[in-house]
Design a protein around this motif. Structure first.
Motif, PDB file in Angstrom:
ATOM      1  N   ALA A 124       4.649  -8.473  -1.361  1.00 54.43           N
ATOM      2  CA  ALA A 124       4.519  -6.948  -1.247  1.00 54.43           C
ATOM      3  C   ALA A 124       4.574  -6.476   0.690  1.00 54.43           C
ATOM      4  O   ALA A 124       4.722  -5.161   0.535  1.00 54.43           O
ATOM      5  N   GLU A 125       4.055  -7.156   1.822  1.00 51.55           N
ATOM      6  CA  GLU A 125       3.969  -6.942   2.644  1.00 51.55           C
ATOM      7  C   GLU A 125       5.610  -7.010   3.796  1.00 51.55           C
ATOM      8  O   GLU A 125       5.708  -6.490   4.863  1.00 51.55           O
ATOM      9  N   GLU A 179       6.121  -0.836   3.365  1.00 45.17           N
ATOM     10  CA  GLU A 179       7.477  -1.039   2.938  1.00 45.17           C
ATOM     11  C   GLU A 179       7.228  -0.409   1.364  1.00 45.17           C
ATOM     12  O   GLU A 179       8.208   0.097   0.966  1.00 45.17           O
ATOM     13  N   ILE A 185      -3.250  -3.855  -5.106  1.00 44.03           N
ATOM     14  CA  ILE A 185      -3.291  -3.961  -4.070  1.00 44.03           C
ATOM     15  C   ILE A 185      -4.198  -4.568  -3.586  1.00 44.03           C
ATOM     16  O   ILE A 185      -4.437  -4.674  -2.136  1.00 44.03           O
ATOM     17  N   VAL A 188      -3.981  -7.764  -1.844  1.00 46.91           N
ATOM     18  CA  VAL A 188      -2.825  -8.020  -0.216  1.00 46.91           C
ATOM     19  C   VAL A 188      -3.999  -7.489   0.929  1.00 46.91           C
ATOM     20  O   VAL A 188      -4.013  -7.364   1.325  1.00 46.91           O
ATOM     21  N   ALA A 199       2.083  -3.344   3.139  1.00 50.26           N
ATOM     22  CA  ALA A 199       2.468  -3.052   1.484  1.00 50.26           C
ATOM     23  C   ALA A 199       3.321  -1.468   1.182  1.00 50.26           C
ATOM     24  O   ALA A 199       3.807  -1.122   0.674  1.00 50.26           O
TER      25      ALA A 199
END
Length: 259
Positions: free
Chosen positions: A132-133, A163, A151, A154, A160
């Protein structure tokens, strides 16, 4: 007793439950191992831990999103390995939506891809292993970005969110469903008792894994509250940022737009 929440999303990088770790890579490796262990029992454990409420919360998220029925409408569901959110979005679109289900964990993705095939949704969905990063996806590619109960795992939440903003089209919608801060005092106490006493015991009984569920409970308590997470979403560039509490704040849906 529950420990104090972190105050800013950035502080989650070194928070592994109630423990501190060295940084993003160490946290990611430990979180990955948790989800490799729980993948096969993930959905049944969600039912047991939430009394089935997670289903209603996910449906509420998709209803607020209101997926378009027009052909070509595209979404990405991040940390969505087992497919729960993606399946709901595709069905709500009249099976017109095309989605990318992205997860860092191959075990979770394998479960999701198998479930999609059984439901006849494999033509609508692509399952992709990724972080996700740092999404290996083009700019302005999606009409919607969703992430449910992912999330907080993460390490670098700011990356994230950045992105998410990058891969959304102008006019695109960000929606995040995550556990949050309970706002009703009596419910807060009951929820703490259930979380710290019952959930690890259920994890041991059903999944033979108490440790993973202790981490998951602790990670919920460490995640920023509604106001602090909203601030992080705004810092990423999103506008019209708001949230809706579910079940007294046990969970919350956060919304933002790329305008």
């Amino acid at each position: 007793m529950a420990q104090m929440r972190v105050t800013r999303a950035e502080a989650m990088e070194t928070a592994y439950g109630f423990s501190a770790v060295g940084g993003g890579e160490e946290k990611q490796a430990r979180v990955n191992e948790v989800f490799h262990r729980v993948a096969e029992r993930y959905d049944i454990m969600n039912d047991l831990m939430s009394g089935g409420l997670h289903r209603a919360w996910k449906s509420a998220m998709v209803a607020w999103l209101g997926p378009s029925k027009r052909p070509g409408w595209r979404f990405i569901d991040v940390a969505g390995g087992t497919g729960d959110i993606a399946f709901r979005i595709v069905e709500a679109s009249g099976r017109n939506a095309k989605g990318t289900v992205l997860d860092i964990n191959a075990s979770m993705l394998a479960v999701g891809a198998e479930r999609a095939a059984k439901r006849g949704l494999d033509a609508n969905l692509t399952f992709v292993e990724g972080n996700a990063e740092a999404l290996s996806l083009p700019d302005s590619a999606f009409d919607a970005y969703t992430i449910a109960f992912g999330i907080r795992n993460v390490p670098r939440i700011d990356k994230a969110l950045a992105e998410a903003y990058r891969v959304l089209k102008p006019g695109g919608r960000f929606l995040c469903l995550e556990f949050s801060e309970v706002e009703l005092p009596l419910l807060d106490r009951l929820y703490d008792t259930w979380s710290f006493k019952a959930i690890p015991a259920i994890g041991q009984l059903v999944a033979k894994d108490r440790e993973s569920y202790e981490y998951l409970v602790e990670s919920i308590r460490r995640f920023p509250n509604q106001a602090n997470f909203e601030a992080a979403i705004r810092r990423a560039g999103f506008e019209r940022v708001t949230h809706r509490n579910l079940s007294g704040g046990i969970a919350a849906i956060h919304s933002g737009w790329k305008l």
